[in-house]
Design a protein around this motif. Structure first.
Motif, short mmCIF file in Angstrom:
data_model
loop_
_atom_site.label_atom_id
_atom_site.label_comp_id
_atom_site.label_asym_id
_atom_site.label_seq_id
_atom_site.Cartn_x
_atom_site.Cartn_y
_atom_site.Cartn_z
N ILE A 13 0.75 -1.14 -0.08
CA ILE A 13 0.12 -0.17 -0.11
C ILE A 13 0.94 1.34 -0.18
O ILE A 13 1.89 1.32 0.87
N LYS A 14 0.57 2.22 -0.76
CA LYS A 14 1.26 3.47 -0.99
C LYS A 14 1.12 4.00 0.52
O LYS A 14 0.35 4.15 1.02
N ILE A 15 2.44 4.34 1.08
CA ILE A 15 2.77 5.13 2.19
C ILE A 15 1.95 6.30 2.34
O ILE A 15 1.42 6.63 3.43
N ALA A 45 -2.61 9.18 5.06
CA ALA A 45 -3.76 9.98 4.88
C ALA A 45 -5.04 9.34 5.57
O ALA A 45 -5.43 9.79 6.32
N ASP A 46 -4.86 7.76 5.52
CA ASP A 46 -5.93 7.37 6.30
C ASP A 46 -5.70 7.41 7.90
O ASP A 46 -6.62 7.49 8.67
N LEU A 47 -4.45 7.29 8.29
CA LEU A 47 -4.33 7.69 9.67
C LEU A 47 -4.49 8.94 10.33
O LEU A 47 -5.27 8.98 11.27
N VAL A 48 -4.28 9.95 9.48
CA VAL A 48 -4.64 11.48 9.84
C VAL A 48 -5.98 11.52 9.81
O VAL A 48 -6.70 12.00 10.74
N HIS A 49 -6.92 10.87 8.85
CA HIS A 49 -8.25 10.80 9.00
C HIS A 49 -8.77 10.40 10.10
O HIS A 49 -9.86 10.74 10.57
#
Length: 71
Positions: A29-31, A36-40
């Motif tokens: 998976i692209k970092i 971005a998922d983690l920030v969201h």
């Protein structure tokens, strides 16, 4: 005995090569997407995050029950 060591080394090397092939074939998976998922996720859950909102003294099990008195 040297034939045994050589054979063992070949088996170990083959296992390593097999493991590396498995790892190389894994879908990555692209970092940037993961970040971005983690920030969201953090933004969505910030209201319930005790590191951001703090913990009420009444519900904190680690809060000292007694106050310290200096004489």
């Amino acid at each position: 005995a040297s034939g045994m060591c050589s054979s063992n080394s070949v088996v170990q090397t083959q296992k390593l090569v097999d493991q590396l092939r498995v790892e190389a074939g894994m879908e990555r998976i692209k970092i940037s997407l993961t970040a971005a998922d983690l920030v969201h996720y953090c933004q969505e859950h910030r209201r319930s995050d005790p590191l951001i909102t703090g913990i009420a003294a009444s519900s904190n099990p680690f809060k000292d029950k007694k106050t310290c008195v200096l004489l």
